[in-house]
Scaffold this motif. Structure first.
Motif, PDB file in Angstrom:
ATOM      1  N   ALA A  26      -7.523  -1.828  -5.628  1.00  0.00           N
ATOM      2  CA  ALA A  26      -6.897  -0.923  -4.570  1.00  0.00           C
ATOM      3  C   ALA A  26      -5.815  -0.087  -5.366  1.00  0.00           C
ATOM      4  CB  ALA A  26      -6.515  -1.720  -3.586  1.00  0.00           C
TER       5      ALA A  26
ATOM      6  N   PRO B 234      -3.125  -5.042  -0.372  1.00  0.00           N
ATOM      7  CA  PRO B 234      -2.475  -3.804   0.142  1.00  0.00           C
ATOM      8  C   PRO B 234      -1.328  -4.355   1.316  1.00  0.00           C
ATOM      9  CG  PRO B 234      -4.668  -3.286  -0.192  1.00  0.00           C
ATOM     10  CD  PRO B 234      -4.635  -4.665  -0.218  1.00  0.00           C
TER      11      PRO B 234
ATOM     12  N   ARG C 209       0.710  -1.273   0.263  1.00  0.00           N
ATOM     13  CA  ARG C 209       0.043   0.096   0.110  1.00  0.00           C
ATOM     14  C   ARG C 209       0.872   1.181  -0.097  1.00  0.00           C
ATOM     15  NH1 ARG C 209      -0.817  -2.163   5.243  1.00  0.00           N
ATOM     16  NH2 ARG C 209       0.336  -0.937   6.755  1.00  0.00           N
TER      17      ARG C 209
ATOM     18  N   HIS D 200      -8.518  -5.153  -3.107  1.00  0.00           N
ATOM     19  CA  HIS D 200      -8.773  -5.390  -1.697  1.00  0.00           C
ATOM     20  C   HIS D 200      -9.365  -6.827  -1.612  1.00  0.00           C
ATOM     21  CE1 HIS D 200      -8.678  -1.079  -0.617  1.00  0.00           C
ATOM     22  NE2 HIS D 200      -9.598  -0.764  -1.706  1.00  0.00           N
TER      23      HIS D 200
END
Length: 226
Positions: free
Chosen positions: A202, A167, A89, A190
């Protein structure tokens, strides 16, 4: 941007070379034969990779001893340790998304307009449906006059038949998957929810993301050595 930063940006490392650096960090001193065994390849396969990393100062080697981290990284272990612990992430980028109803013709235009190597396809609920690559588009258009009007849903590789990240995966997880599956980029999704629907997108991690990160770490280490 400093000269060192510019110099770092042009380093073109493969996923395997990035993984070699991590393996040397964990196991140094380590021989070329041991590294080949860790990666499941032959020693000659790694020769050019190891030579490049030594030339760049990322690795060093001693006869009859093995490989260890070079001056680029030895100056400061903190940036490298942060790299080891970094999550996807923290480095993921924004992918180029297209709807699954988009025509092959418009997908080709999007590839050029966005300067993208791969397009992420989403369904009408904006959930991850698949990916389309230039190779996919080329296959369908060659010798097929009507191919331009075909929706990308007919040519894409569908989820879940795609290697993905979440992430909370580490950057090293991303490097290992890129190396294992011989790809230069991976979708970040996700985790699927309880509805059974496809996951939401994501982000996106590419080899260039990781190279840029490694360049920053190299620059920080070089500055710390001054």
């Amino acid at each position: 941007m400093s000269h060192k930063r510019k110099r770092g940006r042009i380093i073109q490392l493969s996923s395997r070379q990035l993984e070699l650096i991590e393996l040397v960090k964990k196991h140094s001193p380590v021989t070329g034969e041991q590294l080949a065994e860790y990666l499941g390849v032959s020693r000659p396969t790694l020769r050019s990779d190891l030579s490049l990393l030594v030339m760049l100062g990322m690795l060093d080697a001693k006869p009859k001893v093995g490989y260890f981290l070079g001056n680029t990284f030895r100056a400061s272990n903190e940036p490298l340790q942060r790299f080891h612990n970094m999550k996807v992430r923290e480095v993921q980028g924004v992918p180029v998304n297209i709807p699954d109803t988009l025509s092959v013709h418009d997908a080709v235009i999007t590839l050029f307009m966005e300067n993208a190597d791969t397009l992420l396809v989403v369904n009408e609920e904006k959930r991850f449906a698949g990916i389309v690559t230039p190779k996919d588009l080329l296959k369908i258009t060659l010798g097929n006059a009507g191919a331009a009007t075909i929706p990308v849903s007919m040519v894409m590789t569908r989820y879940p038949n795609i290697v993905t990240l979440v992430p909370d995966d580490t950057v090293m997880d991303a490097i290992r998957k890129m190396s294992q599956h011989q790809v230069d980029c991976l979708p970040v999704i996700h985790p699927p929810d309880e509805t059974g629907q496809n996951p939401l997108v994501a982000g996106w991690v590419s080899k260039s993301n990781i190279i840029a990160l490694l360049a920053d770490i190299a620059s920080a280490s070089e500055l710390g050595d001054q």
